[in-house]
Design a protein around this motif. Structure first.
Motif, PDB file in Angstrom:
ATOM      1  N   THR A   1      53.965  32.545  40.433  1.00  0.00           N
ATOM      2  CA  THR A   1      53.579  31.620  39.372  1.00  0.00           C
ATOM      3  C   THR A   1      54.382  31.894  38.107  1.00  0.00           C
ATOM      4  O   THR A   1      54.852  30.963  37.442  1.00  0.00           O
TER       5      THR A   1
ATOM      6  N   LYS B   1      57.978  30.695  38.629  1.00  0.00           N
ATOM      7  CA  LYS B   1      58.039  29.233  38.563  1.00  0.00           C
ATOM      8  C   LYS B   1      57.942  28.749  37.114  1.00  0.00           C
ATOM      9  O   LYS B   1      58.627  27.806  36.724  1.00  0.00           O
ATOM     10  N   GLY B   2      57.091  29.401  36.315  1.00  0.00           N
ATOM     11  CA  GLY B   2      56.956  29.042  34.905  1.00  0.00           C
ATOM     12  C   GLY B   2      58.246  29.281  34.137  1.00  0.00           C
ATOM     13  O   GLY B   2      58.644  28.466  33.300  1.00  0.00           O
TER      14      GLY B   2
ATOM     15  N   ARG C   1      60.756  26.641  35.196  1.00  0.00           N
ATOM     16  CA  ARG C   1      60.383  25.344  34.612  1.00  0.00           C
ATOM     17  C   ARG C   1      60.761  25.316  33.126  1.00  0.00           C
ATOM     18  O   ARG C   1      61.299  24.313  32.641  1.00  0.00           O
TER      19      ARG C   1
ATOM     20  N   LYS D   1      64.473  24.831  32.764  1.00  0.00           N
ATOM     21  CA  LYS D   1      64.872  23.453  33.070  1.00  0.00           C
ATOM     22  C   LYS D   1      64.536  22.513  31.913  1.00  0.00           C
ATOM     23  O   LYS D   1      65.324  21.626  31.577  1.00  0.00           O
ATOM     24  N   LEU D   2      63.351  22.717  31.324  1.00  0.00           N
ATOM     25  CA  LEU D   2      62.949  21.867  30.204  1.00  0.00           C
ATOM     26  C   LEU D   2      63.879  22.075  29.012  1.00  0.00           C
ATOM     27  O   LEU D   2      64.304  21.110  28.370  1.00  0.00           O
TER      28      LEU D   2
ATOM     29  N   ARG E   1      67.080  20.407  29.563  1.00  0.00           N
ATOM     30  CA  ARG E   1      66.978  18.958  29.374  1.00  0.00           C
ATOM     31  C   ARG E   1      67.257  18.592  27.921  1.00  0.00           C
ATOM     32  O   ARG E   1      67.846  17.551  27.633  1.00  0.00           O
TER      33      ARG E   1
ATOM     34  N   ASN F   1      59.493  13.764  30.894  1.00  0.00           N
ATOM     35  CA  ASN F   1      60.124  15.086  30.902  1.00  0.00           C
ATOM     36  C   ASN F   1      59.307  16.124  30.126  1.00  0.00           C
ATOM     37  O   ASN F   1      59.796  17.221  29.854  1.00  0.00           O
ATOM     38  N   ASN F   2      58.075  15.773  29.756  1.00  0.00           N
ATOM     39  CA  ASN F   2      57.156  16.681  29.047  1.00  0.00           C
ATOM     40  C   ASN F   2      57.722  17.204  27.732  1.00  0.00           C
ATOM     41  O   ASN F   2      57.454  18.339  27.346  1.00  0.00           O
TER      42      ASN F   2
END
Length: 166
Positions: free
Chosen positions: A78, A81-82, A85, A88-89, A92, A130-131
Motif C-alpha cells: 500500500t 502504491k501510494g 501514485r 505520477k500525479l 502530471r 487527474n485528482n
C-alpha cells in the motif's frame, strides 16, 4: 483428500486471537519454571501432553508469523502504491496544457484553494479526473458554474514549483 483440504481451510479461518491465546498458553506450559507449574497443578499436564503442547506451540507460532508477514506485506504494498501514485500525479503537473496552467495559476497567485469554473469545461474536467482539483459543492453559483478546490498536494507542489505554471 478433499476432506483434508476443507478441514485445513476451516482451520485457517480461525481468528488470530485464538492462535495468540494458544501460543501464550503453550508458551507458559513450555517455558515457565517447573516450580511455578507445580504450584499451579499444571506440571502433570505438561508432562502428559508435552508432544501436543509442543505441536500446538509450533503451529500457532507459524500461523501467527505468516499472518503478521502477510499484514506487513500488504502495508508495504500500500505504501509503495501510494508513493508511485504521488509521483505520477506530480509528473502530471509537469505536462500541463496552456489552458490547464491558466486554470491553476490563480490558485497560486491569489493564494486561494477555491475557484469557480464551468463544469462543462473539458480542461476543468481533465484536471478533476487527474485528482488535481475537485468539485467542492453540488450547488452552483450561476447555472453551470461550481466551486472547485485544488488538492492539497497539488497546491503545495505548485507553490514550491511556480515555474510549472509559466
Amino acid at each position: 483428500m478433499p476432506e483434508l483440504f476443507s478441514k485445513l481451510a476451516l482451520f485457517l479461518k480461525i481468528h488470530s486471537m485464538y492462535f495468540i491465546a494458544i501460543f501464550l498458553g503453550t508458551s507458559f506450559l513450555l517455558f515457565v519454571p517447573n516450580e511455578v507449574k507445580s504450584d499451579l497443578g499444571l506440571l502433570s499436564v505438561k508432562e502428559k501432553y508435552s508432544t501436543y503442547i509442543g505441536s500446538a506451540w509450533i503451529v500457532s507460532l507459524c500461523v501467527l508469523i505468516s499472518r503478521l508477514s502477510w499484514k506487513i506485506g500488504i502495508l508495504i504494498q500500500t505504501k509503495i502504491k501510494g508513493i508511485i501514485r504521488a509521483r505520477k500525479l506530480k509528473m502530471r503537473l509537469t505536462d500541463l496544457t496552456p489552458n490547464e496552467k491558466k486554470i491553476l495559476k490563480p490558485y497560486i497567485t491569489k493564494n486561494t484553494r477555491t475557484q469557480t469554473f464551468n463544469y462543462t469545461d473539458g480542461d476543468v474536467k481533465e484536471l478533476e479526473e487527474n485528482n488535481i482539483i475537485s468539485q467542492a459543492s453540488t450547488i452552483s453559483s450561476n447555472a453551470t458554474y461550481f466551486p472547485y478546490n485544488i488538492q492539497s498536494w497539488a497546491f503545495d507542489h505548485l507553490r514550491k514549483n511556480r515555474k510549472l505554471l509559466e
